[in-house]
Design an enzyme around this catalytic site. Sequence first.
Site, PDB file in Angstrom:
ATOM      1  CB  THR A   1      -2.141  -5.122  11.651  1.00  0.00           C
ATOM      2  OG1 THR A   1      -1.605  -3.811  11.624  1.00  0.00           O
ATOM      3  CG2 THR A   1      -2.401  -5.551  10.205  1.00  0.00           C
ATOM      4  CG  ASP A   2      -3.061   0.006  13.399  1.00  0.00           C
ATOM      5  OD1 ASP A   2      -2.161  -0.602  12.774  1.00  0.00           O
ATOM      6  OD2 ASP A   2      -2.816   0.952  14.167  1.00  0.00           O
ATOM      7  CD  GLU A   3       1.127  -1.458   9.265  1.00  0.00           C
ATOM      8  OE1 GLU A   3       1.369  -1.623   8.062  1.00  0.00           O
ATOM      9  OE2 GLU A   3       1.997  -1.279  10.133  1.00  0.00           O
TER      10      GLU A   3
ATOM     11  CE1 TYR B   1       2.020  -7.719   8.586  1.00  0.00           C
ATOM     12  CE2 TYR B   1       1.539  -5.370   8.813  1.00  0.00           C
ATOM     13  CZ  TYR B   1       1.534  -6.657   9.337  1.00  0.00           C
ATOM     14  OH  TYR B   1       1.035  -6.874  10.594  1.00  0.00           O
TER      15      TYR B   1
ATOM     16  CE  LYS C   1      -2.027  -9.844  10.056  1.00  0.00           C
ATOM     17  NZ  LYS C   1      -1.783 -11.127  10.813  1.00  0.00           N
TER      18      LYS C   1
END
Length: 366
Positions: A132-134, A158, A162
């Site tokens: 993810t970009d997060e 989260y 990741k």
Amino acid sequence: MILVTGGAGFIGSNFVLQWHASTTEPVLNLDALTYAGNMENLRSLADSSRHVFVHGDITDATLLERLFAEHRPRAVVHFAAESHVDRSIHGPEAFVHTNVNGTFRLLEAARAYWNDLAAEEQQAFRFLHVSTDEVYGTLGPADPAFTETTPYAPNSPYSASKAASDHLVRAYHHTYGLPTLTTNCSNNYGPYHFPEKLIPLMIVNALAGKPLPVYGDGQQIRDWLYVKDHCSAIRRVLEAGRTGETYNVGGWNEKANIDIVHTVCALLDELAPAPARHVQHSVTGKPLQRYAELITHVADRPGHDRRYAIDARKIERELGWKPAETFETGIRKTVRWYLANQDWVANVQNGSYRDWIQRQYEEPRE
Ligand code: NAD
Ligand code: DAU
């Protein structure tokens, strides 16, 4: 065949359906069927010999060893994860369990299997990790978009889990030579999106006359990508990506949350007008004229990232991938899909879904 993990979830099931429709290569789909996994998404494959479903957990090392030995996949596409930021704030442990330990177990099983392959098969093998970009953290209004070299700065349990999994994947390439690929994608939307996430929650709540809960001022920005475009990007990276590399995937569609909510409301006004459906405001009991009347600003998400933006030039330059949908075409397809699939929505709104909605939106914050 390829081994897909998490193929009964939102993106995984879209990927498996797209794969099945466009290739003849079988898929071994390993999914624990958590609250987010749904066999209904895969109903059209029920009679297909090219889709083998295994109900199991990616943290189960014995199961993984057996699946690799029996099915001998040429690639792994790893979607399985706990994926909802708000749930990670309430209960981070499941995120460490699946996203960190699960990815570690999968890497270990893949490495053991890959080690014993003949040289040619070893070279052809791929482990594609869907991320993810997060992991890059948050941007200010004038900051450039995230590139593949932006330093990691995850802000939620989260995204931290990741990020940890991304680092493990990177290390398995660097240390053991495992042929890995990592994709870091922005916010997806489209069919089979679980209605705990912004866009499907707004559609489902609006049709039921329930408040549309916008966190804080609603000016947080996300980059939105239609899920089928994400799936096509993953296929392209699997096919032609350089091993050990990461690829950012995005839609060039930066939008503030409040604008997303207004867009969804306007589409529903057009496609399913509230007066014609006799929708009432669930709080005031008044007949609804327009869905935007339901917009309600609520307490902000703790640690809420203000802005994400993806610079997707590397995947375009190296692999020739570009999204096929604009936000306008993708969101219209999405709203239409939810209107046409009210049974799917009703089926996922079971007891555990209602418990989550109550906990997140109706109980006072601790
Ligand atoms: P999802 O929550 O809809 O689906 C996750 C799937 O994984 C479910 O089918 C679930 O049953 C399965 N799963 C969970 N724990 C498991 C375990 N221990 N063993 C086996 N299966 C397990 O998630 P999603 O939105 O489809 O996201 C898929 C992947 O893409 C995730 O890795 C996520 O981090 C990443 N991603 C998501 C987005 C997005 O916008 N949704 C964007 C970028 C990246
Ligand atoms: O950026 C990629 C990520 O996008 C993925 O890695 C995650 O798995 C996926 O869930 C998504 O994370 P977000 O937190 O951005 O998505 P979500 O749909 O939960 O929220 C989108 C934005 O909308 C975010 O700024 C929070 C806000 N929001 C969300 C909900 C559920 C609201 O204002 N109200 C809500 O009720």
